[in-house]
Design a protein around this motif. Structure first.
Motif, PDB file in Angstrom:
ATOM      1  N   SER A  86     -21.162  -0.859  15.084  1.00 14.20           N
ATOM      2  CA  SER A  86     -21.692   0.213  14.251  1.00 14.20           C
ATOM      3  C   SER A  86     -21.733  -0.248  12.808  1.00 14.20           C
ATOM      4  N   GLY A  87     -22.658   0.324  12.037  1.00 16.63           N
ATOM      5  CA  GLY A  87     -22.716   0.019  10.611  1.00 16.63           C
ATOM      6  C   GLY A  87     -21.495   0.474   9.856  1.00 16.63           C
ATOM      7  N   SER A  88     -20.671   1.301  10.477  1.00 19.84           N
ATOM      8  CA  SER A  88     -19.455   1.802   9.813  1.00 19.84           C
ATOM      9  C   SER A  88     -18.205   1.004  10.192  1.00 19.84           C
ATOM     10  N   ASN A  89     -18.395  -0.123  10.908  1.00 17.31           N
ATOM     11  CA  ASN A  89     -17.240  -0.890  11.402  1.00 17.31           C
ATOM     12  C   ASN A  89     -16.906  -2.139  10.592  1.00 17.31           C
ATOM     13  N   ALA A  90     -17.631  -2.412   9.513  1.00 15.51           N
ATOM     14  CA  ALA A  90     -17.349  -3.622   8.724  1.00 15.51           C
ATOM     15  C   ALA A  90     -15.958  -3.547   8.111  1.00 15.51           C
ATOM     16  N   HIS A 144     -18.462  -6.669  14.540  1.00 19.35           N
ATOM     17  CA  HIS A 144     -18.251  -5.292  14.104  1.00 19.35           C
ATOM     18  C   HIS A 144     -19.552  -4.565  13.787  1.00 19.35           C
ATOM     19  N   CYS A 145     -20.520  -5.270  13.173  1.00 18.43           N
ATOM     20  CA  CYS A 145     -21.795  -4.647  12.800  1.00 18.43           C
ATOM     21  C   CYS A 145     -22.949  -5.566  13.210  1.00 18.43           C
ATOM     22  N   ARG A 147     -27.420  -5.429  12.769  1.00 20.80           N
ATOM     23  CA  ARG A 147     -28.603  -4.673  12.341  1.00 20.80           C
ATOM     24  C   ARG A 147     -29.768  -5.642  12.209  1.00 20.80           C
ATOM     25  N   PHE A 161     -24.504  -1.076   5.372  1.00 16.52           N
ATOM     26  CA  PHE A 161     -23.158  -1.492   5.809  1.00 16.52           C
ATOM     27  C   PHE A 161     -22.105  -1.080   4.783  1.00 16.52           C
ATOM     28  N   SER A 165     -19.453   1.779   5.823  1.00 15.68           N
ATOM     29  CA  SER A 165     -18.104   1.261   6.071  1.00 15.68           C
ATOM     30  C   SER A 165     -17.173   1.431   4.872  1.00 15.68           C
TER      31      SER A 165
END
Length: 255
Positions: A86-90, A144-145, A147, A161, A165
């Motif tokens: 996910s883009g929120s996992n960085a 983790h991300c 895209r 990102f 994140s």
């Protein structure tokens, strides 16, 4: 483009793409020969990606109501157990890996639309990336991300990102691959390659202890042969993307 765009959207969530729907809205009088060429291209792209077109629809509208042809696709895939991308996992420390040189698709489309001629032909990078992603996941569970930097290019993707994140991102200008012909076209037209659309590239945030292993695996795939580590995720300056220039200065890279 229709097939690869949907396949890649699924792949960027870690999903294995399986099925597509495909619908045409066709302007009255559109060439059957051109339609056949497009359908053959769709078949080739779907076969390469390993997906099946299982449903769709066709509508013909009055001349002048559509710019020749609209193609609409949707896709279904399966996310394997344990995959969480996910883009929120960085996370701070993650390395940022770009799968290849920037800007080919956007410059190729613009050149065709505007009738521009360059000394070297610029071809779109449009490609299905699902097999590349699967190979990356085979060697690491710490991606983790992911895209594909389409509209808005790499700069917009990295800002997403950073925002999602709540981290800072640092990239290095000298490490970002851009071919000479794309760089020259961008300079002539006044564009920044960081913002030009791509259709066959991905950017990944990978845990630092797995980054080199993922990079090596990517370079064994034709769509990742020129992959490079271009930066890293930082705890400082959350929500911001900073680029260290070739001159050693730093600048903010906005959306």
């Amino acid at each position: 483009l229709a097939v690869c765009g949907t396949v890649n959207d699924l792949a960027m969530s870690g999903a294995i793409p399986l099925y597509l729907s495909l619908s045409f809205i066709i302007e009255e009088g559109f060439s059957l020969r051109e339609l056949g060429r497009i359908v053959n291209s769709i078949q080739q792209a779907a076969e390469e990606a390993g997906v099946k077109v299982i449903t769709g629809d066709t509508k013909v509208v009055n001349k002048g109501n559509v710019d020749k042809l609209f193609i609409n696709t949707a896709g279904v895939g399966v996310v394997p157990r344990g995959v969480d991308i996910s883009g929120s996992n960085a996370k701070p420390g993650d390395k940022l890996i770009l799968s290849g040189p920037l800007g080919h698709h956007g410059i190729a489309v613009m050149a065709m639309r505007e009738g521009l001629k360059f000394a070297t032909q610029v071809q779109s990078d449009c490609a299905p990336l699902n097999r590349l992603v699967a190979e990356m996941l085979d060697v690491s569970s710490k991606i983790h991300c992911l895209r594909d930097p389409t509209r808005g290019g790499l700069a917009t993707t990295l800002n997403e990102f950073a925002s999602q994140s709540e981290v800072g991102i640092l990239i290095y200008e000298d490490m970002i691959p851009v071919k000479d012909e794309v760089r020259a076209a961008c300079e002539m037209l006044g564009f920044d390659p960081l913002y030009v659309a791509n259709e066959g590239r991905l950017v990944a945030a990978v845990a630092p202890d797995d980054a080199e292993r993922v990079l090596t695996k990517m370079r064994q795939n034709k769509y990742g042969a020129e992959a490079a580590i271009i930066g890293e995720v930082r705890a400082e300056h959350p929500g911001k993307v900073v680029m260290r220039t070739s001159l050693g200065a730093s600048r903010i890279v906005d959306m």
